[in-house]
Design a protein around this motif. Structure first.
Motif, mmCIF file in Angstrom:
data_model
loop_
_atom_site.group_PDB
_atom_site.id
_atom_site.type_symbol
_atom_site.label_atom_id
_atom_site.label_comp_id
_atom_site.label_asym_id
_atom_site.label_seq_id
_atom_site.Cartn_x
_atom_site.Cartn_y
_atom_site.Cartn_z
ATOM 1 N N MET A 88 -3.377 10.376 -10.578
ATOM 2 C CA MET A 88 -2.604 9.325 -9.907
ATOM 3 C C MET A 88 -1.294 9.917 -9.403
ATOM 4 S SD MET A 88 -4.644 6.833 -10.153
ATOM 5 C CE MET A 88 -3.650 5.541 -9.406
ATOM 6 N N GLN A 89 -0.965 9.576 -8.167
ATOM 7 C CA GLN A 89 0.264 10.113 -7.583
ATOM 8 C C GLN A 89 1.068 8.951 -7.013
ATOM 9 O OE1 GLN A 89 -0.386 13.429 -4.843
ATOM 10 N NE2 GLN A 89 1.369 12.755 -3.640
ATOM 11 N N SER A 90 2.372 8.957 -7.301
ATOM 12 C CA SER A 90 3.155 7.804 -6.824
ATOM 13 C C SER A 90 3.257 7.843 -5.296
ATOM 14 C CB SER A 90 4.538 7.784 -7.485
ATOM 15 O OG SER A 90 5.119 9.055 -7.392
ATOM 16 N N HIS A 91 3.325 6.672 -4.734
ATOM 17 C CA HIS A 91 3.266 6.408 -3.283
ATOM 18 C C HIS A 91 2.470 7.458 -2.506
ATOM 19 C CE1 HIS A 91 6.787 9.067 -3.047
ATOM 20 N NE2 HIS A 91 7.363 8.290 -3.919
ATOM 21 N N LYS A 92 1.234 7.686 -2.985
ATOM 22 C CA LYS A 92 0.335 8.656 -2.360
ATOM 23 C C LYS A 92 0.047 8.303 -0.887
ATOM 24 C CE LYS A 92 -3.235 11.486 -1.768
ATOM 25 N NZ LYS A 92 -2.973 12.823 -1.244
ATOM 26 N N LEU A 137 0.837 -1.205 0.000
ATOM 27 C CA LEU A 137 0.000 0.000 0.000
ATOM 28 C C LEU A 137 0.871 1.255 0.000
ATOM 29 C CD1 LEU A 137 -2.909 1.245 0.352
ATOM 30 C CD2 LEU A 137 -2.415 1.320 2.791
ATOM 31 N N LEU A 138 1.955 1.215 0.754
ATOM 32 C CA LEU A 138 2.818 2.398 0.832
ATOM 33 C C LEU A 138 3.569 2.635 -0.471
ATOM 34 C CD1 LEU A 138 4.256 2.006 4.441
ATOM 35 C CD2 LEU A 138 2.286 3.335 3.686
ATOM 36 N N LEU A 139 3.713 1.584 -1.269
ATOM 37 C CA LEU A 139 4.527 1.718 -2.480
ATOM 38 C C LEU A 139 3.704 2.031 -3.733
ATOM 39 C CD1 LEU A 139 6.947 -1.298 -1.842
ATOM 40 C CD2 LEU A 139 7.342 1.133 -1.386
ATOM 41 N N ILE A 140 2.406 1.630 -3.740
ATOM 42 C CA ILE A 140 1.636 1.772 -4.985
ATOM 43 C C ILE A 140 1.275 3.228 -5.283
ATOM 44 C CG2 ILE A 140 0.618 -0.542 -4.982
ATOM 45 C CD1 ILE A 140 -1.914 0.678 -3.733
ATOM 46 N N ASP A 141 0.914 3.455 -6.550
ATOM 47 C CA ASP A 141 0.392 4.774 -6.916
ATOM 48 C C ASP A 141 -0.971 4.930 -6.268
ATOM 49 O OD1 ASP A 141 2.587 4.923 -8.457
ATOM 50 O OD2 ASP A 141 1.554 4.795 -10.395
ATOM 51 N N GLY A 142 -1.206 6.127 -5.746
ATOM 52 C CA GLY A 142 -2.492 6.348 -5.091
ATOM 53 C C GLY A 142 -3.314 7.391 -5.821
ATOM 54 N N PHE A 143 -4.554 7.529 -5.412
ATOM 55 C CA PHE A 143 -5.463 8.498 -6.018
ATOM 56 C C PHE A 143 -5.368 9.800 -5.224
ATOM 57 C CE2 PHE A 143 -6.809 4.261 -6.872
ATOM 58 C CZ PHE A 143 -7.278 4.277 -8.176
ATOM 59 N N ALA A 144 -5.236 10.896 -5.960
ATOM 60 C CA ALA A 144 -5.062 12.180 -5.273
ATOM 61 C C ALA A 144 -5.947 13.234 -5.930
ATOM 62 C CB ALA A 144 -3.605 12.604 -5.339
ATOM 63 N N ILE A 145 -6.326 14.247 -5.139
ATOM 64 C CA ILE A 145 -7.130 15.345 -5.686
ATOM 65 C C ILE A 145 -6.264 16.593 -5.700
ATOM 66 C CG2 ILE A 145 -9.196 16.759 -5.378
ATOM 67 C CD1 ILE A 145 -10.254 14.418 -3.580
ATOM 68 N N PHE A 155 1.805 6.577 1.199
ATOM 69 C CA PHE A 155 2.976 6.827 2.033
ATOM 70 C C PHE A 155 3.033 8.315 2.371
ATOM 71 C CE2 PHE A 155 7.446 7.959 2.627
ATOM 72 C CZ PHE A 155 7.810 7.048 3.603
ATOM 73 N N ASP A 156 2.796 9.137 1.347
ATOM 74 C CA ASP A 156 2.803 10.589 1.571
ATOM 75 C C ASP A 156 1.740 10.994 2.589
ATOM 76 O OD1 ASP A 156 4.739 10.656 -0.274
ATOM 77 O OD2 ASP A 156 3.571 11.631 -1.865
ATOM 78 N N ASN A 157 0.558 10.339 2.509
ATOM 79 C CA ASN A 157 -0.493 10.674 3.459
ATOM 80 C C ASN A 157 -0.025 10.488 4.899
ATOM 81 O OD1 ASN A 157 -2.192 11.356 1.440
ATOM 82 N ND2 ASN A 157 -3.689 9.716 1.777
ATOM 83 N N LEU A 158 0.761 9.436 5.114
ATOM 84 C CA LEU A 158 1.259 9.205 6.474
ATOM 85 C C LEU A 158 2.235 10.284 6.904
ATOM 86 C CD1 LEU A 158 1.881 5.398 6.987
ATOM 87 C CD2 LEU A 158 0.187 6.870 8.071
ATOM 88 N N THR A 159 3.089 10.704 5.977
ATOM 89 C CA THR A 159 4.055 11.740 6.365
ATOM 90 C C THR A 159 3.384 13.105 6.466
ATOM 91 O OG1 THR A 159 4.686 11.897 4.055
ATOM 92 C CG2 THR A 159 6.124 10.588 5.474
ATOM 93 N N ASP A 160 2.320 13.311 5.662
ATOM 94 C CA ASP A 160 1.615 14.595 5.720
ATOM 95 C C ASP A 160 0.662 14.690 6.916
ATOM 96 O OD1 ASP A 160 2.898 15.197 3.431
ATOM 97 O OD2 ASP A 160 1.155 14.985 2.090
ATOM 98 N N LEU A 161 0.257 13.539 7.440
ATOM 99 C CA LEU A 161 -0.736 13.533 8.517
ATOM 100 C C LEU A 161 -0.127 12.906 9.772
ATOM 101 C CD1 LEU A 161 -3.689 12.040 6.405
ATOM 102 C CD2 LEU A 161 -3.518 14.435 7.095
ATOM 103 N N PRO A 162 0.604 13.704 10.556
ATOM 104 C CA PRO A 162 1.317 13.126 11.700
ATOM 105 C C PRO A 162 0.382 12.442 12.696
ATOM 106 C CG PRO A 162 1.534 15.538 11.633
ATOM 107 C CD PRO A 162 0.863 15.136 10.379
ATOM 108 N N LEU A 163 -0.829 12.976 12.882
ATOM 109 C CA LEU A 163 -1.746 12.359 13.837
ATOM 110 C C LEU A 163 -2.139 10.954 13.374
ATOM 111 C CD1 LEU A 163 -3.352 12.764 16.460
ATOM 112 C CD2 LEU A 163 -5.266 13.535 15.054
#
Lengths: 393, 523
Positions: free
Chosen positions: A262-266, A245-253, A268-276
């Motif tokens: 489509m955004q690569s490792h979206k 899940l952390l490696l696949i391309d994800g859907f982004a707005i 994973f980015d969500n986890l780094t963007d959302l510390p909580l």
């Protein structure tokens, strides 16, 4: 007081409640997990009856949570409700069907003159036990891998044309079942992995719960034998799914244009963007691992509470990853722009406010459930106790 | 209309009817018996008389058997709006979803938490706590009925909302209007009190059976006494709210009222058919053509005849013997004298509304605010006829509910309801005078009361829902605009899947119940 919240915050608030319900639902699937183990953990009818009574006293909680999960989704995010349930028709009906046959099975299994025979009702319990957790896991996985549908809200005003007044349209004849064999981006693998992980987790939680609730030596011995294998299997399935899940391309707005891309490792980015969210996820995984440690190495009866908390927190974090940070939580691979997001699928501001007030009842509901749970679980259940009981399954 | 998949619409309707009617076999018993259990347990706790505990435990066992299948058949209904009425779910989910969700949070959890204590908590919690759990189960199940009927009442009389042309859907503007919708309030009381009546009939039927078999005579008589009082209160409230219902139907759904009475031509001082049957003006349908009736074809040909009460319908509908009650023809073709617009006119106006909405959207997209505002105004002016616009080019018969079905179910309900009122009095008197055991005929009527009660329950639903046709939401959305986009064979498959499963479970329920009843109280 909720009137002061912005539309966006109201939607976030409701997504949190949906996530919470989702978390509780996945934990409560231990009832289903237990149903798949009734033969494995027992040597005779009496032992089987003990197991069925242990998990059977809780089946209504899972059932009710599923119904409330559906109702709450309907009220707060109706576009998801209408698109997914009407579209992924066969998946949802398979899940619902599994719950229909469950609801009567506990009550009717041991009753005289029960028409279908106790073996049939036990088969119903097993069917529900395997199918419901697996397909619910698959359905949640499609939050990340996408489905094939299109949405045209304006079609409601199509009169006398060749286009029917259809808002949401599923684009495969399999109506959701294709999640099990869509090869694009190995979606099927991802979906099946999560389905199996949820199933094994349900069984694992059931094992820990049964261990807490009985003194029957033979059952306990079998439970203890199963726990290590289930722990390892769950960790493998979940980790493979999660790392992918952390490696696949994800859907982004795109927040500026509202276009989906489509955004690569979206994720994973969500986890780094959302510390909580990251924190909740880590807390959940830690609790889960600690619970498994206690279960495997300390033979601690309370392990179930750690794995329960871990399950709930981890599911909440996954829902946050699916829906927050400009992510459409129910993406369409057929038409990216039809993807469903928290913003485009929610109820109106007024309804969200009304429902937010209704949500104030949730702590009260939780309180009496916890009270009832403790009252009912104060005594362990074994053959002797069941003999004294007037009502049993 | 070629582009409408009627087979899909029909199967979707059939499936909803099947699942709702099956669910409604079991729910009335849960609603009423739960309160009777609470009363029995209260008497036990107050007096300490073990007899009442014995009585309660017998009925609790039957309650449990019924409760399980009620839950099983209920889960489908929570999701079926999405699976089979997808357009509907989005179009009005904003308003309709809320009561469903509130039902879950407020009622279902209460019911399912305390029902577990009620069944399994005898040795686990104190006497008083157990009694509280029994009461909360009853309250929880009745609260759940409240929210479902709020949702249903809204479909009959959609209020407290406005159409948002930008999101293309209806949005709630007044929650209290939705909750205190006069149709919903009346419907709720009518439905739960009729459920109490049914539960009383159930208790009397089972007790009468035991008396006929001379088994557990004393305890069966006590059960009967309680049930006859409970049932009498129930049926009186049902009749009063039934009268209220008729007045609301006259006001909000005149076509439903015309169908209920088979009234073709309206009049002032309209009579009420007390006992009668539907009649076809041209040809009586053969048994094969009855299916056509079900589908609502040729409704302009159907009326009714029978023994009439002069001025009855005008009084029932408007509390005024001289009031005008419109018939099917008045509503379809219009009646200028009485200020009724014809369906043709309403269809035209509805079409203007829908087309104006499309033009508003187009203008808004191209940034032409002035044109957009112009069409928005037209859309709003004609919104009252919005749903009728979808019938442009359709046969007018489609706008009429199945008259024969609606008439028959309505009259069955009223006639049997009146009988129940008399029946409860007879049972009460016989029990009080201790003559009930000798009155075999009354005991046999008592056993018969159960199937009759069941027929009335279903007839009530059919009157309300078949009479609402062709609308899913009165005057706003017809069935054929509401369905999910599926293959009709898919829905056919799920229909039969439910039919077979529910029937098998029903047989299991009946067999288990009869085995438990035969055991009697002293088991």
């Amino acid at each position: 007081m909720f009137e002061a919240l912005s539309n966006e915050n109201l939607q976030i608030y409701w997504w949190i409640i949906i996530s919470l319900l989702g978390g509780f639902l996945v934990f409560l699937l231990f009832v289903q997990g237990g149903q798949t183990l009734i033969d494995k953990l027992s040597d005779n009818e009496e032992e089987k009856t003990v197991i069925i009574n242990i998990i059977g006293h809780k089946w209504e909680f899972t059932f009710t949570t599923l119904v409330v999960f559906g109702g709450a989704f309907f009220a707060s995010f109706p576009l998801f409700y209408s698109t997914s349930f009407g579209g992924a028709y066969w998946v949802w009906y398979a899940i619902l069907f599994a719950f229909i046959v469950q609801a009567v099975s506990y009550e009717y299994r041991k009753k005289k003159n029960n028409f279908l025979g106790h073996k049939t009702f036990e088969a119903f319990l097993k069917f529900n036990g395997f199918v419901a957790p697996f397909l619910l896991g698959v359905a949640v996985s499609t939050f990340f891998t996408g489905s094939q549908f299109s949405i045209h809200k304006d079609n409601i005003v199509k009169l006398n044309s060749n286009v029917e007044a259809i808002i949401s349209q599923w684009q495969t004849p399999w109506h959701g079942l294709e999640a099990l064999w869509t090869t694009e981006h190995l979606a099927f693998l991802q979906n099946i992995l999560l389905g199996l992980a949820v199933l094994v987790l349900a069984r694992l939680n059931a094992l820990l719960y049964i261990r807490k609730m009985t003194n029957e030596p033979n059952i306990l011995q079998k439970v203890n034998k199963c726990i290590p294998r289930h722990s390892i299997l769950f960790l493998v399935l979940f980790l493979v799914w999660f790392v992918r899940l952390l490696l696949i391309d994800g859907f982004a707005i795109n927040p500026a244009t509202q276009k989906v891309f489509m955004q690569s490792h979206k994720y994973f980015d969500n986890l780094t963007d959302l510390p909580l969210t990251l924190f909740i996820l880590l807390a959940g995984l830690t609790a889960l691992l600690y619970g498994l440690y206690k279960a495997n190495f300390k033979a601690d009866e309370k392990a179930i509470w750690f794995t329960a908390a871990g399950t709930i927190l981890a599911v909440i974090a996954l829902f946050f990853m699916a829906g927050f940070n400009h992510t459409p939580y129910y993406p369409s691979t057929y038409d990216l722009q039809s993807s469903i997001s928290i913003a485009n699928s929610s109820s109106s501001r007024f309804t969200l406010i009304v429902m937010a007030y209704v949500s104030l009842m949730v702590p009260f509901v939780l309180a009496y459930i916890i009270w009832a749970w403790r009252a009912m679980d104060a005594k362990k259940i074994d053959q002797k106790e069941l003999e004294e009981e007037l009502e049993k399954y | 209309m070629e582009h409408i998949n009627w087979e899909l619409v029909d199967w979707s309707r059939a499936q909803f009817a099947l699942t709702a009617l099956y669910h409604w076999i079991f729910v009335p018993l849960t609603l009423g018996l739960s309160f009777m259990l609470a009363i029995m347990e209260t008497i036990y706790v107050k007096t300490g008389d073990e007899k009442w505990l014995k009585i309660e435990k017998f009925w609790l066992k039957l309650f449990g058997i019924n409760f399980a299948i009620g839950v099983a058949t209920g889960i489908i209904l929570e999701f079926e709006f999405g699976t089979n009425w997808s357009n509907y779910s989005w179009f009005v989910g904003d308003i309709f979803g809320a009561p469903l969700a509130i039902e879950g949070i407020m009622a279902f959890f209460m019911e399912s938490t305390f029902v577990a204590i009620m069944f399994f908590g005898w040795n686990k919690v104190s006497k008083k706590t157990h009694l509280l759990a029994t009461w909360l189960t009853a309250i929880g199940s009745n609260l759940s009925a409240l929210w479902i009927l709020v949702a249903n009442g809204w479909m009959q009389n959609p209020i407290g909302m406005t159409f948002n042309p930008d999101t293309m859907r209806n949005e709630m503007t007044d929650f209290w209007a939705v909750l205190f919708n006069p149709v919903a309030v009346n419907k709720f009381i009518h439905t739960i009190t009729s459920a109490y009546t049914f539960s009383a009939l159930f208790v009397i039927a089972v007790s009468a059976y035991l008396l006929l078999k001379k088994k557990d005579v004393a305890l069966a008589k006590y059960s009967m006494l309680l049930a006859s009082v409970f049932g009498f209160v129930g049926i009186v409230a049902t009749i009063i709210t039934g009268d209220g219902s008729a007045k609301q139907v006259a006001r909000y759904q005149p076509m439903k009222l015309a169908a209920m009475e088979g009234l073709k031509k309206g009049s002032r001082g309209a009579p009420l058919i007390a006992i009668g049957k539907p009649k076809h003006l041209k040809n009586e349908p053969t048994h094969k053509e009855v299916f056509k009736d079900l589908k609502g074809e040729d409704q302009l040909d159907v009326t009714a005849e029978g023994f009439e009460i002069p001025y009855g319908l005008s009084v029932l509908a408007f509390n005024d013997p001289d009031a005008f009650v419109p018939g099917v023809d008045d509503l379809v073709y219009g009646n200028e004298k009485e200020g009724i617009r014809s369906y043709k006119e309403r269809i035209k106006s509805g079409k203007i509304s829908i087309e104006a909405l499309a033009k508003y959207k187009a203008a808004k997209k191209s940034g032409d605010t002035e044109t957009a505002q112009k069409y928005l105004k037209i859309f709003r002016e004609h919104f009252i006829d919005f749903g009728y616009g979808y019938f442009d080019g359709h046969d007018l018969n489609e706008l009429i509910p199945p008259v024969a079905i609606t008439f028959t179910s309505f009259h069955t309900m009223v006639i049997l309801g009146t009988w129940f009122l008399i029946f409860f009095i007879l049972v009460y008197r016989a029990v009080m005078r201790n003559t009930i055991e000798k009155k075999k005929w009354l005991l046999r009527l008592g056993v018969l009361g159960l199937p009759l009660g069941f027929i009335v329950q279903e007839a009530g639903w059919i009157t309300a829902e078949a009479g609402r046709m062709p609308w899913v939401i009165q005057d706003l959305m017809p069935t054929f605009v509401a369905v999910s986009h599926l293959k009709s064979t898919s829905v056919m498959i799920t229909f039969f899947l439910f039919f077979i499963t529910f029937t098998a479970l029903l047989i299991a329920e009946l067999k288990i119940m009869s085995a438990e009843i035969k055991k009697g109280f002293n088991n």
